[in-house]
Design a protein around this motif. Structure first.
Motif, mmCIF file in Angstrom:
data_model
loop_
_atom_site.group_PDB
_atom_site.id
_atom_site.type_symbol
_atom_site.label_atom_id
_atom_site.label_comp_id
_atom_site.label_asym_id
_atom_site.label_seq_id
_atom_site.Cartn_x
_atom_site.Cartn_y
_atom_site.Cartn_z
ATOM 1 N N LYS A 173 -4.289 -6.971 -28.523
ATOM 2 C CA LYS A 173 -3.723 -8.059 -29.323
ATOM 3 C C LYS A 173 -2.382 -7.685 -29.948
ATOM 4 N N CYS A 174 -1.898 -6.506 -29.656
ATOM 5 C CA CYS A 174 -0.647 -6.011 -30.232
ATOM 6 C C CYS A 174 0.536 -6.459 -29.380
ATOM 7 N N GLY A 175 1.453 -7.207 -29.984
ATOM 8 C CA GLY A 175 2.609 -7.698 -29.250
ATOM 9 C C GLY A 175 3.502 -6.597 -28.713
ATOM 10 N N TYR A 176 3.701 -5.552 -29.486
ATOM 11 C CA TYR A 176 4.549 -4.455 -29.045
ATOM 12 C C TYR A 176 3.893 -3.637 -27.935
ATOM 13 N N CYS A 177 2.558 -3.558 -27.959
ATOM 14 C CA CYS A 177 1.856 -2.889 -26.857
ATOM 15 C C CYS A 177 2.124 -3.638 -25.553
ATOM 16 N N GLY A 178 2.105 -4.974 -25.643
ATOM 17 C CA GLY A 178 2.405 -5.785 -24.470
ATOM 18 C C GLY A 178 3.825 -5.576 -23.987
ATOM 19 N N LYS A 179 4.747 -5.437 -24.929
ATOM 20 C CA LYS A 179 6.144 -5.197 -24.547
ATOM 21 C C LYS A 179 6.271 -3.890 -23.784
ATOM 22 N N PHE A 180 5.615 -2.834 -24.272
ATOM 23 C CA PHE A 180 5.649 -1.556 -23.564
ATOM 24 C C PHE A 180 5.021 -1.703 -22.185
ATOM 25 N N ALA A 181 3.874 -2.389 -22.115
ATOM 26 C CA ALA A 181 3.162 -2.537 -20.844
ATOM 27 C C ALA A 181 4.005 -3.285 -19.806
ATOM 28 N N ARG A 182 4.770 -4.258 -20.259
ATOM 29 C CA ARG A 182 5.565 -5.064 -19.319
ATOM 30 C C ARG A 182 6.922 -4.450 -19.004
ATOM 31 N N ASP A 183 7.582 -3.898 -20.023
ATOM 32 C CA ASP A 183 8.987 -3.518 -19.873
ATOM 33 C C ASP A 183 9.213 -2.044 -19.550
ATOM 34 N N THR A 184 8.304 -1.193 -19.976
ATOM 35 C CA THR A 184 8.571 0.251 -19.894
ATOM 36 C C THR A 184 7.600 0.992 -18.988
ATOM 37 N N GLU A 185 6.307 0.735 -19.140
ATOM 38 C CA GLU A 185 5.309 1.497 -18.393
ATOM 39 C C GLU A 185 5.475 1.401 -16.883
ATOM 40 N N PHE A 193 -9.256 -1.446 -13.992
ATOM 41 C CA PHE A 193 -8.642 -1.352 -15.322
ATOM 42 C C PHE A 193 -7.170 -1.727 -15.285
ATOM 43 N N GLN A 194 -6.422 -1.177 -14.344
ATOM 44 C CA GLN A 194 -4.992 -1.452 -14.311
ATOM 45 C C GLN A 194 -4.707 -2.941 -14.099
ATOM 46 N N GLN A 195 -5.519 -3.582 -13.278
ATOM 47 C CA GLN A 195 -5.337 -5.016 -13.040
ATOM 48 C C GLN A 195 -5.705 -5.832 -14.285
ATOM 49 N N PHE A 196 -6.770 -5.424 -14.972
ATOM 50 C CA PHE A 196 -7.149 -6.102 -16.219
ATOM 51 C C PHE A 196 -6.064 -5.888 -17.276
ATOM 52 N N HIS A 197 -5.581 -4.680 -17.378
ATOM 53 C CA HIS A 197 -4.509 -4.327 -18.304
ATOM 54 C C HIS A 197 -3.289 -5.235 -18.079
ATOM 55 N N ALA A 198 -2.907 -5.425 -16.819
ATOM 56 C CA ALA A 198 -1.754 -6.266 -16.502
ATOM 57 C C ALA A 198 -2.014 -7.722 -16.881
ATOM 58 N N ALA A 199 -3.224 -8.210 -16.596
ATOM 59 C CA ALA A 199 -3.549 -9.601 -16.917
ATOM 60 C C ALA A 199 -3.596 -9.832 -18.421
ATOM 61 N N ALA A 200 -4.162 -8.884 -19.167
ATOM 62 C CA ALA A 200 -4.298 -9.041 -20.615
ATOM 63 C C ALA A 200 -2.965 -8.933 -21.334
ATOM 64 N N TYR A 201 -1.993 -8.246 -20.709
ATOM 65 C CA TYR A 201 -0.681 -8.094 -21.316
ATOM 66 C C TYR A 201 0.375 -8.991 -20.678
ATOM 67 N N ALA A 202 -0.034 -9.914 -19.830
ATOM 68 C CA ALA A 202 0.919 -10.847 -19.235
ATOM 69 C C ALA A 202 1.540 -11.705 -20.341
ATOM 70 N N PRO A 203 2.759 -12.197 -20.150
ATOM 71 C CA PRO A 203 3.382 -13.027 -21.178
ATOM 72 C C PRO A 203 2.474 -14.196 -21.576
ATOM 73 N N GLY A 204 2.269 -14.354 -22.872
ATOM 74 C CA GLY A 204 1.445 -15.444 -23.390
ATOM 75 C C GLY A 204 -0.042 -15.199 -23.376
ATOM 76 N N ALA A 205 -0.486 -14.073 -22.827
ATOM 77 C CA ALA A 205 -1.931 -13.846 -22.697
ATOM 78 C C ALA A 205 -2.617 -13.688 -24.049
ATOM 79 N N LYS A 206 -2.023 -12.922 -24.958
ATOM 80 C CA LYS A 206 -2.706 -12.672 -26.230
ATOM 81 C C LYS A 206 -2.805 -13.940 -27.078
ATOM 82 N N GLU A 207 -1.883 -14.881 -26.860
ATOM 83 C CA GLU A 207 -1.947 -16.135 -27.619
ATOM 84 C C GLU A 207 -3.175 -16.965 -27.255
ATOM 85 N N LYS A 208 -3.755 -16.719 -26.081
ATOM 86 C CA LYS A 208 -4.962 -17.438 -25.666
ATOM 87 C C LYS A 208 -6.230 -16.825 -26.251
ATOM 88 N N GLY A 209 -6.088 -15.680 -26.903
ATOM 89 C CA GLY A 209 -7.235 -15.040 -27.520
ATOM 90 C C GLY A 209 -8.071 -14.256 -26.520
#
Length: 249
Positions: free
Chosen positions: A97-109, A152-168
């Motif tokens: 649920k951390c926005g910055y974690c999602g940013k790292f997952a999408r932009d850097t990792e 896990f990696q596929q779930f990680h990508a889906a959970a951190y996709a843009p807008g994913a955390k806003e869906k709860g």
């Protein structure tokens, strides 16, 4: 701007005094303190680098030795990528649920994986460190359950996709994410997510992070060197390059 997230607490001064469970990790927690964990509400503002990597000092050697021991290098770790014997291990403490974690997952990792994991330099080990309540905990257990079916990696990508955390991360949403991740046996996924093994794995990660003073997400260790927040790619690359050179000496 700050580049890591933690939940609202009664006092930022009181949270800085993280309780340590064991005297043997006092030096490790001191090293993490040098990284200056940032306190913010989770959002999607761009991260800014600078001042978030602990600088080496001669008295840090004992602390780094303690932090280096946290790299598990377990052959069956389904929440890790990279060679078991990679010279550099990056440990990531994160919350879905951390926005910055999602940013790292999408932009850097992804770039770290392309440059350093694929050539055998880097291993990335995930630690579930939910700090935003019940849905964070549920998402952590769901990610672990997806990992039991090598997704896990596929779930990680889906959970951190843009807008994913806003869906709860309610029960139905977690099943939807498992489908997106290609988890083959959803009944097993649901059982695993609710089982004792998932709870034990989550408790292990939480205990580790709390014991060394992690107070916000994302937080990282690179061969024992703390990095706080979703810093730019260049920050991680510099620390990884330094750790690789150090390991080769």
């Amino acid at each position: 701007m700050p580049s890591s997230s933690r939940p609202s607490r009664p006092s930022s001064r009181s949270t800085a005094k993280t309780l340590l469970a064991c005297a043997g990790v006092v030096l490790a927690a001191a090293a993490l303190g040098l990284a200056s964990w940032q306190a913010t509400a989770p959002d999607d503002r761009p991260a800014r680098g600078g001042g978030a990597v602990s600088q080496p000092r001669s008295e840090d050697s004992g602390a780094r030795a303690e932090l280096l021991k946290l790299a598990r290098r377990e052959a069956g770790d389904r929440l890790a990528v990279g060679r078991q014997d990679a010279p550099v291990v990056l440990i990531e403490y994160s919350d879905f649920k951390c926005g910055y974690c999602g940013k790292f997952a999408r932009d850097t990792e992804p770039e770290l994986i392309r440059k350093y994991v694929e050539d055998g330099t880097l291993r990335i080990e995930w630690r579930n460190f939910p700090i935003f309540g019940e849905e964070s905990e549920a998402a952590a257990k769901a990610a672990w359950a997806a990992g039991q079916q090598d997704r896990f990696q596929q779930f990680h990508a889906a959970a951190y996709a843009p807008g994913a955390k806003e869906k709860g991360f309610g029960a139905e949403r977690l099943l939807e994410l498992a489908r997106e991740a290609g988890v083959p046996d959803l009944e097993r996924f649901s059982r695993d997510m609710a089982g004792e093994a998932a709870a034990a794995a989550l408790a292990r990660d939480r205990e580790e992070g709390s014991r060394i003073g992690v107070a916000s997400t994302p937080s990282f260790l690179v061969n024992g060197r703390p990095i706080a927040g979703a810093q730019p790619y260049g920050t991680f690359a510099a620390v990884i390059d330094g750790a690789r050179a150090e390991a080769a000496r």
